[in-house]
Design an enzyme around this catalytic site. Structure first.
Site, PDB file in Angstrom:
ATOM      1  N   GLU A 312       0.818  -1.209   0.000  1.00 41.95           N
ATOM      2  CA  GLU A 312       0.000   0.000   0.000  1.00 41.95           C
ATOM      3  C   GLU A 312       0.855   1.265   0.000  1.00 41.95           C
ATOM      4  O   GLU A 312       0.864   2.035   0.963  1.00 41.95           O
ATOM      5  CB  GLU A 312      -0.925  -0.008   1.220  1.00 41.95           C
ATOM      6  CG  GLU A 312      -1.900  -1.172   1.231  1.00 41.95           C
ATOM      7  CD  GLU A 312      -2.544  -1.410   2.580  1.00 41.95           C
ATOM      8  OE1 GLU A 312      -3.433  -2.273   2.658  1.00 41.95           O
ATOM      9  OE2 GLU A 312      -2.148  -0.740   3.568  1.00 41.95           O
ATOM     10  N   PRO A 313       1.593   1.542  -1.070  1.00 37.83           N
ATOM     11  CA  PRO A 313       2.368   2.786  -1.125  1.00 37.83           C
ATOM     12  C   PRO A 313       1.468   3.988  -1.368  1.00 37.83           C
ATOM     13  O   PRO A 313       0.461   3.900  -2.065  1.00 37.83           O
ATOM     14  CB  PRO A 313       3.302   2.556  -2.321  1.00 37.83           C
ATOM     15  CG  PRO A 313       2.511   1.635  -3.211  1.00 37.83           C
ATOM     16  CD  PRO A 313       1.750   0.717  -2.276  1.00 37.83           C
ATOM     17  N   GLY A 314       1.837   5.114  -0.797  1.00 36.45           N
ATOM     18  CA  GLY A 314       1.111   6.360  -1.031  1.00 36.45           C
ATOM     19  C   GLY A 314       2.082   7.503  -1.227  1.00 36.45           C
ATOM     20  O   GLY A 314       2.199   8.079  -2.311  1.00 36.45           O
ATOM     21  N   ARG A 355       3.076  19.110   8.577  1.00 35.89           N
ATOM     22  CA  ARG A 355       3.997  18.033   8.936  1.00 35.89           C
ATOM     23  C   ARG A 355       5.189  18.508   9.764  1.00 35.89           C
ATOM     24  O   ARG A 355       5.658  17.793  10.654  1.00 35.89           O
ATOM     25  CB  ARG A 355       4.499  17.294   7.696  1.00 35.89           C
ATOM     26  CG  ARG A 355       3.408  16.484   6.988  1.00 35.89           C
ATOM     27  CD  ARG A 355       3.995  15.622   5.883  1.00 35.89           C
ATOM     28  NE  ARG A 355       4.817  14.558   6.450  1.00 35.89           N
ATOM     29  CZ  ARG A 355       6.145  14.523   6.394  1.00 35.89           C
ATOM     30  NH1 ARG A 355       6.825  15.511   5.797  1.00 35.89           N
ATOM     31  NH2 ARG A 355       6.817  13.522   6.917  1.00 35.89           N
ATOM     32  N   CYS A 386      -0.612  32.352  13.710  1.00 39.68           N
ATOM     33  CA  CYS A 386      -0.276  32.893  15.028  1.00 39.68           C
ATOM     34  C   CYS A 386       0.154  31.762  15.954  1.00 39.68           C
ATOM     35  O   CYS A 386      -0.485  31.464  16.963  1.00 39.68           O
ATOM     36  CB  CYS A 386      -1.492  33.636  15.586  1.00 39.68           C
ATOM     37  SG  CYS A 386      -1.079  34.659  17.014  1.00 39.68           S
ATOM     38  N   GLU A 387       1.229  31.090  15.573  1.00 41.42           N
ATOM     39  CA  GLU A 387       1.810  29.980  16.328  1.00 41.42           C
ATOM     40  C   GLU A 387       3.323  30.024  16.168  1.00 41.42           C
ATOM     41  O   GLU A 387       3.820  30.101  15.032  1.00 41.42           O
ATOM     42  CB  GLU A 387       1.310  28.626  15.806  1.00 41.42           C
ATOM     43  CG  GLU A 387      -0.157  28.364  15.995  1.00 41.42           C
ATOM     44  CD  GLU A 387      -0.501  27.963  17.413  1.00 41.42           C
ATOM     45  OE1 GLU A 387       0.427  27.618  18.172  1.00 41.42           O
ATOM     46  OE2 GLU A 387      -1.702  28.010  17.754  1.00 41.42           O
TER      47      GLU A 387
END
Length: 475
Positions: A312-314, A355, A386-387
């Site tokens: 199951e490669p993605g 990510r 605003c992080e």
């Protein structure tokens, strides 16, 4: 989280801060005579002029070629040990109608893990018999829809799901093929893996319970156990972890084979890609051959036939095909130990690429609208949210004259960027543009502020959303 080290150990000052590392960018990426980034014959400046920024761009030919390459690699490896293979595209990496068309036309099946992903795959015309349905908490409604649609396999993720899937299949008058997801105790990433007796995670059932639960599945006339399934991790660069996991699963597979057929073994996905010039994943052909050889050896040791295989490669299909384009808004020097780091702020961020904030992921970046002879400077590419953790590229060298108005390109963003996108700070999600042979087309429409306001029931009811100016991408 951003790294605490000013410069990570792998990052080197480049000879040319305009150069495109081949493994990191789509195969068609290049610079034109004006120094602009070109992907599949379409230059970044033209794309931005039409669609604005942020902008996800996907090289269709590159994605198709990777899907075909991976399918051939596993076909050849399986044939070498006397079996066949089904390669599923893992839709969670990035799924849309166009992507379903691409991967199915290249001979892949489709793996989904929610009712929404199933809806996309079915609406795009995927053969239900070539869809696999994952998920650790599939609702009864989702299971019923999958059964009624004729989904090829449902992955049973817990003891509770045995009864749920069996009941849904019985009510539909169907024998539903299923796999049992098993935790092999192997967790892998890059070139390392850890093998333990237990794995503390939300997915799957313990290896020690696999035979018992497989037997219970067989007790239901509405279920057909076609095999075991395992997923050992993500961003894996070689075959060692897969080989260890296969050996562990084959023990349970052999025990179940004593009381009935177990035609398949699904070893999941997680094949890694290059995000930076320091990443060197093994060629997929080598990985496929090594996994197949380990399966053949394990089957000989257990005295069982080699089963049909599934993978199951993605990320390894769609990740390198994607590039995100941004416009630089501000830059500022920040003193750090041993020198200065320039913060380059862009008009996107964690709403279109979470990510880095979630996993500490590393990315590369290049100026896309021009080339520069300025000396390389250490930069950190920051988003507009605003992080403090809103960082897209933690550490990179760009030409020291990077400035407001420059277009910035971040490669290897095809997987888990748009699919994880959000409306944090009420920022509209960007469009996705496919490019091929000099032609660009929209495959996912971007959002507008008007659409965000229309979802607010109070604003929509009071008609406050009308005649508001739209900011950002018009697509």
């Amino acid at each position: 989280m951003a790294s605490s080290a000013p410069v990570p150990g792998w990052l080197r000052v480049p000879d040319d801060a305009n150069a495109l590392a081949p493994l990191v960018w789509p195969s068609t990426a290049a610079r034109d005579d004006a120094g602009r980034l070109v992907i599949a014959g379409v230059d970044a400046a033209s794309l931005v002029a039409e669609y604005g920024t942020p902008l996800h761009v996907v090289d269709e030919a590159d994605a198709r070629a990777r899907a075909s390459q991976i399918r051939r690699a596993f076909d050849d490896a399986a044939a070498a040990i006397g079996t066949t293979v089904t390669v599923y595209y893992a839709g969670k990496a990035f799924l849309s109608g166009a992507i379903v068309h691409w991967v199915t036309e290249e001979g892949l099946a489709v793996d989904v893990c929610t009712g929404g992903e199933l809806a996309v795959a079915l609406a795009a015309g995927a053969d239900p018999a070539r869809i696999g349905f994952h998920g650790n908490n599939k609702s009864v409604a989702e299971i019923e829809r999958a059964v009624e649609a004729g989904v090829g396999t449902i992955v049973i993720d817990s003891e509770i799901e045995i009864e749920r899937v069996a009941d849904a299949a019985a009510r539909a008058g169907r024998v539903q093929p299923v796999r049992l997801r098993v935790n092999s105790g192997v967790h892998a990433s890059t070139h390392e893996f850890l093998a333990t007796a237990h794995e503390d995670q939300k997915f799957g059932v313990p290896l020690a319970s696999a035979v018992e639960l497989g037997t219970r599945i067989r007790s239901h006339p509405s279920l057909d156990l076609i095999g075991l399934h395992c997923h050992i991790g993500s961003q894996i660069f070689d075959a060692a972890g897969f080989a260890e996991s296969a050996e562990r699963l084959l023990g349970a597979h052999a025990e179940l084979s004593k009381t009935g057929p177990v035609p398949e073994l699904n070893l999941g996905g997680g094949f890694g890609i290059a995000y930076t010039s320091a990443d060197e994943p093994s060629p997929i052909e080598e990985i496929a051959q090594a996994i197949a050889a380990a399966v053949a050896t394990g089957c000989r040791e257990h005295g069982i036939p080699v089963p049909k295989l599934a993978f199951e490669p993605g990320r390894s299909i769609i990740g390198p095909a994607g590039v995100t384009l941004y416009t630089v808004g501000t830059t500022k020097p920040v003193p750090i130990e041993g020198g200065v780091r320039r913060y380059v702020s862009i008009d996107g961020g964690m709403s279109d690429n979470a990510r880095t904030a979630l996993y500490g992921a590393e990315y590369s970046a290049r100026i896309a609208s021009r080339v520069s002879t300025a000396a390389p400077a250490l930069v950190r590419v920051a988003g507009k949210h605003c992080e403090s953790g809103d960082i897209v590229v933690d550490a990179e060298y760009l030409p020291g004259d990077v400035a407001p108005g420059d277009l910035l390109a971040v490669p290897a963003t095809g997987a888990y960027c748009w699919s994880l996108a959000s409306n944090y700070n009420h920022v509209p999600r960007p469009p996705v543009i496919a490019v091929r042979d000099g032609v660009a087309r929209v495959i996912v429409h971007g959002e507008t502020e008007q659409q965000l306001l229309a979802r607010d029931a109070v604003l929509a009811a009071s008609d406050l959303s009308n005649d508001r100016p739209m900011e950002g991408n018009p697509a």
